[in-house]
Design a protein around this motif. Sequence first.
Motif, PDB file in Angstrom:
ATOM      1  N   THR A   1       4.177  -5.267  -2.956  1.00 43.60           N
ATOM      2  CA  THR A   1       2.840  -5.823  -2.725  1.00 43.60           C
ATOM      3  C   THR A   1       2.869  -6.885  -1.640  1.00 43.60           C
ATOM      4  OG1 THR A   1       2.284  -5.435  -5.058  1.00 43.60           O
ATOM      5  CG2 THR A   1       0.854  -6.920  -3.817  1.00 43.60           C
TER       6      THR A   1
ATOM      7  N   ILE B   1       3.329  -5.446   1.835  1.00 43.81           N
ATOM      8  CA  ILE B   1       2.086  -4.807   2.293  1.00 43.81           C
ATOM      9  C   ILE B   1       1.095  -5.861   2.754  1.00 43.81           C
ATOM     10  CG2 ILE B   1       0.068  -3.479   1.543  1.00 43.81           C
ATOM     11  CD1 ILE B   1       1.963  -1.899  -0.310  1.00 43.81           C
TER      12      ILE B   1
ATOM     13  N   SER C   1      -0.149  -6.162   6.597  1.00 41.73           N
ATOM     14  CA  SER C   1      -1.573  -5.865   6.808  1.00 41.73           C
ATOM     15  C   SER C   1      -2.398  -7.087   7.176  1.00 41.73           C
ATOM     16  CB  SER C   1      -2.154  -5.249   5.523  1.00 41.73           C
ATOM     17  OG  SER C   1      -1.367  -4.178   5.057  1.00 41.73           O
TER      18      SER C   1
ATOM     19  N   GLU D   1      -4.973  -4.896  -1.386  1.00 40.52           N
ATOM     20  CA  GLU D   1      -3.552  -4.551  -1.409  1.00 40.52           C
ATOM     21  C   GLU D   1      -3.050  -4.275  -2.827  1.00 40.52           C
ATOM     22  OE1 GLU D   1      -4.185  -7.503   2.042  1.00 40.52           O
ATOM     23  OE2 GLU D   1      -4.906  -7.223  -0.020  1.00 40.52           O
TER      24      GLU D   1
ATOM     25  N   VAL E   1      -1.548  -0.700  -4.413  1.00 41.05           N
ATOM     26  CA  VAL E   1      -0.255  -0.613  -5.105  1.00 41.05           C
ATOM     27  C   VAL E   1      -0.453  -0.007  -6.490  1.00 41.05           C
ATOM     28  CG1 VAL E   1       1.593  -1.975  -6.171  1.00 41.05           C
ATOM     29  CG2 VAL E   1       0.881  -2.448  -3.817  1.00 41.05           C
TER      30      VAL E   1
ATOM     31  N   VAL F   1      -2.625   6.583   2.110  1.00 40.55           N
ATOM     32  CA  VAL F   1      -2.376   5.884   3.382  1.00 40.55           C
ATOM     33  C   VAL F   1      -3.671   5.766   4.171  1.00 40.55           C
ATOM     34  CG1 VAL F   1      -1.112   5.960   5.565  1.00 40.55           C
ATOM     35  CG2 VAL F   1       0.020   6.671   3.451  1.00 40.55           C
TER      36      VAL F   1
ATOM     37  N   ILE G   1       0.178   0.884   4.621  1.00 38.35           N
ATOM     38  CA  ILE G   1       1.266   1.268   3.725  1.00 38.35           C
ATOM     39  C   ILE G   1       2.042   2.411   4.360  1.00 38.35           C
ATOM     40  CG2 ILE G   1       0.081   0.509   1.634  1.00 38.35           C
ATOM     41  CD1 ILE G   1      -0.644   3.411   1.057  1.00 38.35           C
ATOM     42  N   ASP G   2       3.270   2.634   3.885  1.00 34.29           N
ATOM     43  CA  ASP G   2       4.069   3.738   4.405  1.00 34.29           C
ATOM     44  C   ASP G   2       4.877   4.356   3.281  1.00 34.29           C
ATOM     45  OD1 ASP G   2       6.328   2.102   4.009  1.00 34.29           O
ATOM     46  OD2 ASP G   2       6.326   1.402   6.073  1.00 34.29           O
TER      47      ASP G   2
ATOM     48  N   ASP H   1       7.097   2.382   0.869  1.00 34.84           N
ATOM     49  CA  ASP H   1       6.425   1.767  -0.283  1.00 34.84           C
ATOM     50  C   ASP H   1       6.372   2.740  -1.457  1.00 34.84           C
ATOM     51  OD1 ASP H   1       5.921  -0.505   1.321  1.00 34.84           O
ATOM     52  OD2 ASP H   1       4.071   0.384   2.086  1.00 34.84           O
TER      53      ASP H   1
END
Length: 639
Positions: A11, A14, A18, A286, A290, A310, A320-321, A324
């Motif tokens: 988290t 991210i 971001s 975010e 998650v 995504v 995100i990718d 994660d």
Amino acid sequence: MALHPVVEQVTQRIIQRSRASRRAYLAHLEAARVKGVQRGALSCTNLAHGFAAFPANDKLKLREQKQPSVAIVSSYNDMLSAHQPFEYFPRLIKEAVREIGAVAQFAGGVPAMCDGVTQGQPGMELSLFSRDTIAMASAVALSHNMFDAALYLGICDKIVPGLLIGALHFGHIPAVFVPGGPMTTGLSNKEKAAVRQRYAQGKATREELLECESQSYHGSGTCTFYGTANSNQMLMEMMGLHLPGAAFITPGTPLRDALTAAAAQQAVKISQQGGHYMPVGQVVDEKSIVNAIVALHATGGSTNHTLHLVAIARAAGIVIDWDDFDALSKVVPLLTRIYPNGDADVNHFQAAGGPGFVIRELLDAGLAHEDVNTVLGHGLRAHCKEPFLGEDGKVVWRDLPAHSGDESVLRPASNPFQANGGLVLVQGNLGRAVMKISAVKPEYHVVEAPALTFDSQDAFMHAYKAGHLNKDFVAVIRFQGPRANGMPELHALTPALSNLQDAGHHVALVTDGRMSGASGKVPAAIHVSPEILAGGPLGLVRDGDIIRVDATAGTLEALVPEDVWAARKQASADLSSSHIGMGRELFTVFRQAVSEAEQGACTFPLPSPIDTTVPLHEGADSGEIMPGSDEDFLFRTSK
């Protein structure tokens, strides 16, 4: 229970990753908000057009500009079973909203295509792009700026992600998602899969196959296996965008109608005028993203969400990718066994405890964020409930039983089916890909075999039917990425690959295309990124190369000497047949603009900063002449 350290770490990274784009997104959200009703920014001419055909009482409310107007954005069509129930939802919604003094308007429809109909057909090459088309159609529906809240009626594969992407581009408007529910249980998924495999072997007739499929898909509602459509519904529950327990109540029942009416009234309550303002751009953050990834793993959900989540996150300024997804999968246990990861269907899952049970278990185990916004306000714990029909015909919520109703289908986090979520990232000199192994037997988690390359699934099936594939091999299906042909699902290959595996062969699939939300027992490294048309190395593979697909070590390698590999040139293919016919010409701009799979296969950018010192509607409250106002119109026409 304290939050699991890996969940917290993912988290936080991210949030850090971001920071700039999320800040820009929230600035956009705030700039789009106006004092009073949204339609208050319209000119008299604009407004008159917006309610011209409405009943007198509703028109009066819209004209007075005091009560909220709720948009209905629907994916209704009566060809597709999942969307057919939405036909009568607008009437229920309008009546429910009128009961509490507001107005609902049908703002617009969005397309809804079914991968079950287009699977293995040319139309499947429009499927992924339909998601962003739906987002655009949602934006068109809301572009009239008449609305203070919105209800989104959608359920299946690309429809819910597309609706949510569209909703997030109007992030200042509260949103409640309204599902239609699954069809009742028909022929079991296990029996259906067996007939499909027999048909692929030539041991069942087309008439027998059609009868089997018709008994399985037999009425209104979603398909009952746990593919992308039903994964969508689980994620909407986990993100707090549904009313609690709304996902898996069957269509045409009093409880389904009561939930729809309650959703309509909740949309009014969370509008600015309703006193509990909760814009969708503040619900999706975010932490909720998650939570969605965690729920995907805990239920063995669709691999398609390694694209869709995504893209959804991107629409809200969140990056995100697949790292994660991979990190969370390692610590989130599998709590369900729903086909294709088991024999049960979603109706069995619902009876055993359903989404509320999963949410409660994840919260109690410290695997999900409780401190998030939802359509009920703040805190996900309120969504650990089960809906029932009250004596007055309205929905009431009750606490769930302490124990699962069937531990062969749904288990507590203290006794999971397996310790991880079964979705893994594999990477190496062939690129990065995802694998869903929750239904793959451990002895097939590693496959090392010669490559057989194919440029289409038709070419693969031709070789299969000719009897050329009775051996160990890794099928490399190339030129299936979003730039090449729209990244179709290759689910039509599943019965053939399953038969080969059942015959004792070690087989695997590697592709830059998609497999399916119902990815099953054959190891498949899918969504290989970058795709060949973006310079991806999958185009360097030649027949006979030894390919190692290793879900245990997380590797995807062509075991070719480095000097040989470096000297090779990319394979080429004539893709013109995938660009013409079935409307595919219209999607040329999508193929040209689409991002890589790991970036969500998106056609829209991340939010960028705006000048937040100049509100979108500056002058609205100061008496200044605004562009588009009646005064501006008179000023311009008198010059």
